[in-house]
Design a protein around this motif. Sequence first.
Motif, PDB file in Angstrom:
ATOM      1  N   ILE A  27       0.844  -1.191   0.000  1.00 45.45           N
ATOM      2  CA  ILE A  27       0.000   0.000   0.000  1.00 45.45           C
ATOM      3  C   ILE A  27       0.879   1.240   0.000  1.00 45.45           C
ATOM      4  O   ILE A  27       2.058   1.172   0.347  1.00 45.45           O
ATOM      5  CB  ILE A  27      -0.946   0.056   1.229  1.00 45.45           C
ATOM      6  CG1 ILE A  27      -0.143   0.093   2.530  1.00 45.45           C
ATOM      7  CG2 ILE A  27      -1.938  -1.083   1.212  1.00 45.45           C
ATOM      8  CD1 ILE A  27      -0.975   0.390   3.764  1.00 45.45           C
ATOM      9  N   ASP A  28       0.297   2.373  -0.404  1.00 42.87           N
ATOM     10  CA  ASP A  28       0.907   3.686  -0.242  1.00 42.87           C
ATOM     11  C   ASP A  28       0.056   4.420   0.784  1.00 42.87           C
ATOM     12  O   ASP A  28      -1.175   4.390   0.708  1.00 42.87           O
ATOM     13  CB  ASP A  28       0.916   4.480  -1.550  1.00 42.87           C
ATOM     14  CG  ASP A  28       1.819   3.862  -2.602  1.00 42.87           C
ATOM     15  OD1 ASP A  28       2.780   3.161  -2.233  1.00 42.87           O
ATOM     16  OD2 ASP A  28       1.548   4.078  -3.791  1.00 42.87           O
ATOM     17  N   ILE A  29       0.692   5.068   1.755  1.00 43.96           N
ATOM     18  CA  ILE A  29      -0.028   5.814   2.783  1.00 43.96           C
ATOM     19  C   ILE A  29       0.411   7.274   2.719  1.00 43.96           C
ATOM     20  O   ILE A  29       1.600   7.570   2.682  1.00 43.96           O
ATOM     21  CB  ILE A  29       0.257   5.268   4.195  1.00 43.96           C
ATOM     22  CG1 ILE A  29      -0.205   3.821   4.323  1.00 43.96           C
ATOM     23  CG2 ILE A  29      -0.439   6.126   5.247  1.00 43.96           C
ATOM     24  CD1 ILE A  29       0.132   3.195   5.666  1.00 43.96           C
ATOM     25  N   SER A  30      -0.558   8.160   2.695  1.00 44.64           N
ATOM     26  CA  SER A  30      -0.277   9.590   2.819  1.00 44.64           C
ATOM     27  C   SER A  30      -1.255  10.155   3.835  1.00 44.64           C
ATOM     28  O   SER A  30      -2.240   9.518   4.191  1.00 44.64           O
ATOM     29  CB  SER A  30      -0.403  10.296   1.465  1.00 44.64           C
ATOM     30  OG  SER A  30      -1.703  10.149   0.946  1.00 44.64           O
ATOM     31  N   GLY A  31      -0.977  11.346   4.303  1.00 49.88           N
ATOM     32  CA  GLY A  31      -1.854  11.928   5.306  1.00 49.88           C
ATOM     33  C   GLY A  31      -1.785  13.434   5.295  1.00 49.88           C
ATOM     34  O   GLY A  31      -0.900  14.033   4.683  1.00 49.88           O
ATOM     35  N   GLN A  32      -2.741  14.025   5.978  1.00 41.78           N
ATOM     36  CA  GLN A  32      -2.817  15.471   6.048  1.00 41.78           C
ATOM     37  C   GLN A  32      -3.314  15.885   7.417  1.00 41.78           C
ATOM     38  O   GLN A  32      -4.282  15.326   7.926  1.00 41.78           O
ATOM     39  CB  GLN A  32      -3.780  15.976   4.975  1.00 41.78           C
ATOM     40  CG  GLN A  32      -4.014  17.449   4.993  1.00 41.78           C
ATOM     41  CD  GLN A  32      -4.995  17.875   3.908  1.00 41.78           C
ATOM     42  OE1 GLN A  32      -5.434  17.088   3.100  1.00 41.78           O
ATOM     43  NE2 GLN A  32      -5.328  19.144   3.904  1.00 41.78           N
ATOM     44  N   GLN A  33      -2.640  16.859   7.998  1.00 39.81           N
ATOM     45  CA  GLN A  33      -3.100  17.451   9.248  1.00 39.81           C
ATOM     46  C   GLN A  33      -4.044  18.584   8.907  1.00 39.81           C
ATOM     47  O   GLN A  33      -3.819  19.324   7.957  1.00 39.81           O
ATOM     48  CB  GLN A  33      -1.943  18.021  10.061  1.00 39.81           C
ATOM     49  CG  GLN A  33      -1.115  17.000  10.751  1.00 39.81           C
ATOM     50  CD  GLN A  33      -0.054  17.670  11.620  1.00 39.81           C
ATOM     51  OE1 GLN A  33       0.238  18.843  11.487  1.00 39.81           O
ATOM     52  NE2 GLN A  33       0.515  16.905  12.512  1.00 39.81           N
ATOM     53  N   ASP A  34      -5.088  18.708   9.692  1.00 40.82           N
ATOM     54  CA  ASP A  34      -6.044  19.786   9.487  1.00 40.82           C
ATOM     55  C   ASP A  34      -6.483  20.288  10.856  1.00 40.82           C
ATOM     56  O   ASP A  34      -7.259  19.634  11.533  1.00 40.82           O
ATOM     57  CB  ASP A  34      -7.236  19.278   8.679  1.00 40.82           C
ATOM     58  CG  ASP A  34      -8.157  20.407   8.234  1.00 40.82           C
ATOM     59  OD1 ASP A  34      -7.874  21.572   8.571  1.00 40.82           O
ATOM     60  OD2 ASP A  34      -9.147  20.121   7.551  1.00 40.82           O
ATOM     61  N   ASP A  35      -5.930  21.411  11.277  1.00 36.30           N
ATOM     62  CA  ASP A  35      -6.288  22.004  12.564  1.00 36.30           C
ATOM     63  C   ASP A  35      -7.487  22.916  12.376  1.00 36.30           C
ATOM     64  O   ASP A  35      -7.381  23.985  11.795  1.00 36.30           O
ATOM     65  CB  ASP A  35      -5.109  22.801  13.132  1.00 36.30           C
ATOM     66  CG  ASP A  35      -3.951  21.903  13.503  1.00 36.30           C
ATOM     67  OD1 ASP A  35      -4.202  20.831  14.077  1.00 36.30           O
ATOM     68  OD2 ASP A  35      -2.805  22.276  13.204  1.00 36.30           O
ATOM     69  N   ILE A  41      -8.088  17.457  13.064  1.00 37.24           N
ATOM     70  CA  ILE A  41      -8.731  16.388  12.302  1.00 37.24           C
ATOM     71  C   ILE A  41      -7.696  15.911  11.290  1.00 37.24           C
ATOM     72  O   ILE A  41      -7.408  16.604  10.321  1.00 37.24           O
ATOM     73  CB  ILE A  41      -9.992  16.889  11.579  1.00 37.24           C
ATOM     74  CG1 ILE A  41     -11.002  17.410  12.584  1.00 37.24           C
ATOM     75  CG2 ILE A  41     -10.594  15.781  10.735  1.00 37.24           C
ATOM     76  CD1 ILE A  41     -12.191  18.092  11.962  1.00 37.24           C
ATOM     77  N   ASP A  42      -7.127  14.756  11.525  1.00 40.04           N
ATOM     78  CA  ASP A  42      -6.119  14.217  10.625  1.00 40.04           C
ATOM     79  C   ASP A  42      -6.757  13.204   9.690  1.00 40.04           C
ATOM     80  O   ASP A  42      -7.630  12.438  10.083  1.00 40.04           O
ATOM     81  CB  ASP A  42      -4.984  13.573  11.413  1.00 40.04           C
ATOM     82  CG  ASP A  42      -4.192  14.615  12.198  1.00 40.04           C
ATOM     83  OD1 ASP A  42      -4.378  15.815  11.952  1.00 40.04           O
ATOM     84  OD2 ASP A  42      -3.392  14.227  13.049  1.00 40.04           O
ATOM     85  N   VAL A  43      -6.322  13.221   8.441  1.00 43.34           N
ATOM     86  CA  VAL A  43      -6.886  12.360   7.411  1.00 43.34           C
ATOM     87  C   VAL A  43      -5.778  11.456   6.880  1.00 43.34           C
ATOM     88  O   VAL A  43      -4.678  11.922   6.598  1.00 43.34           O
ATOM     89  CB  VAL A  43      -7.476  13.200   6.255  1.00 43.34           C
ATOM     90  CG1 VAL A  43      -7.993  12.310   5.141  1.00 43.34           C
ATOM     91  CG2 VAL A  43      -8.576  14.118   6.769  1.00 43.34           C
ATOM     92  N   VAL A  63      -9.603   8.103   5.033  1.00 47.96           N
ATOM     93  CA  VAL A  63     -10.221   7.967   6.346  1.00 47.96           C
ATOM     94  C   VAL A  63     -10.091   9.287   7.083  1.00 47.96           C
ATOM     95  O   VAL A  63      -8.988   9.768   7.313  1.00 47.96           O
ATOM     96  CB  VAL A  63      -9.535   6.835   7.157  1.00 47.96           C
ATOM     97  CG1 VAL A  63     -10.178   6.707   8.522  1.00 47.96           C
ATOM     98  CG2 VAL A  63      -9.603   5.525   6.397  1.00 47.96           C
ATOM     99  N   ASP A  64     -11.221   9.875   7.455  1.00 44.27           N
ATOM    100  CA  ASP A  64     -11.251  11.103   8.226  1.00 44.27           C
ATOM    101  C   ASP A  64     -11.317  10.710   9.695  1.00 44.27           C
ATOM    102  O   ASP A  64     -12.235  10.024  10.114  1.00 44.27           O
ATOM    103  CB  ASP A  64     -12.472  11.934   7.824  1.00 44.27           C
ATOM    104  CG  ASP A  64     -12.490  13.298   8.457  1.00 44.27           C
ATOM    105  OD1 ASP A  64     -11.735  13.532   9.420  1.00 44.27           O
ATOM    106  OD2 ASP A  64     -13.274  14.140   7.988  1.00 44.27           O
ATOM    107  N   MET A  65     -10.345  11.127  10.484  1.00 44.54           N
ATOM    108  CA  MET A  65     -10.251  10.703  11.878  1.00 44.54           C
ATOM    109  C   MET A  65     -11.163  11.512  12.797  1.00 44.54           C
ATOM    110  O   MET A  65     -11.199  11.279  13.989  1.00 44.54           O
ATOM    111  CB  MET A  65      -8.800  10.803  12.366  1.00 44.54           C
ATOM    112  CG  MET A  65      -7.886   9.824  11.677  1.00 44.54           C
ATOM    113  SD  MET A  65      -8.322   8.164  12.130  1.00 44.54           S
ATOM    114  CE  MET A  65      -8.274   7.337  10.580  1.00 44.54           C
ATOM    115  N   ASP A  66     -11.922  12.467  12.276  1.00 45.01           N
ATOM    116  CA  ASP A  66     -12.849  13.250  13.084  1.00 45.01           C
ATOM    117  C   ASP A  66     -13.966  12.343  13.589  1.00 45.01           C
ATOM    118  O   ASP A  66     -14.534  11.554  12.849  1.00 45.01           O
ATOM    119  CB  ASP A  66     -13.455  14.382  12.255  1.00 45.01           C
ATOM    120  CG  ASP A  66     -14.375  15.268  13.075  1.00 45.01           C
ATOM    121  OD1 ASP A  66     -14.132  15.398  14.290  1.00 45.01           O
ATOM    122  OD2 ASP A  66     -15.318  15.824  12.493  1.00 45.01           O
ATOM    123  N   GLY A  67     -14.266  12.454  14.846  1.00 45.60           N
ATOM    124  CA  GLY A  67     -15.371  11.681  15.402  1.00 45.60           C
ATOM    125  C   GLY A  67     -14.966  10.349  15.992  1.00 45.60           C
ATOM    126  O   GLY A  67     -15.787   9.666  16.591  1.00 45.60           O
TER     127      GLY A  67
END
Length: 84
Positions: A27-35, A41-43, A63-67
């Motif tokens: 797999i390839d994994i990427s992510g984004q921080q969102d303050d 809320i990290d995705v 995957v949205d980690m919010d909630g």
Amino acid sequence: MNTLRKIPLEGLIQILTNLFEDGADFIDISGQQDDREGGAIDVIKITVKPEYMSDEDELEIEVDMDGYEEDKPSLSEDDINELI
């Protein structure tokens, strides 16, 4: 490289297990921080390229980690199947 924060392991492991069972070898994994005002809320984005699959299908999951609760993410089997 930004650090992704408070990623619930149970949900992530369930998703990775399902991908593996569906034929993903890599797999390839990427992510984004969102303050945001309500908190961070990290995705996470998981991409499976055709050459990573045993059966040559391409899957992409975001995957949205919010909630998510810190101790127990609330992903059901149906939620995971919808993502795939």
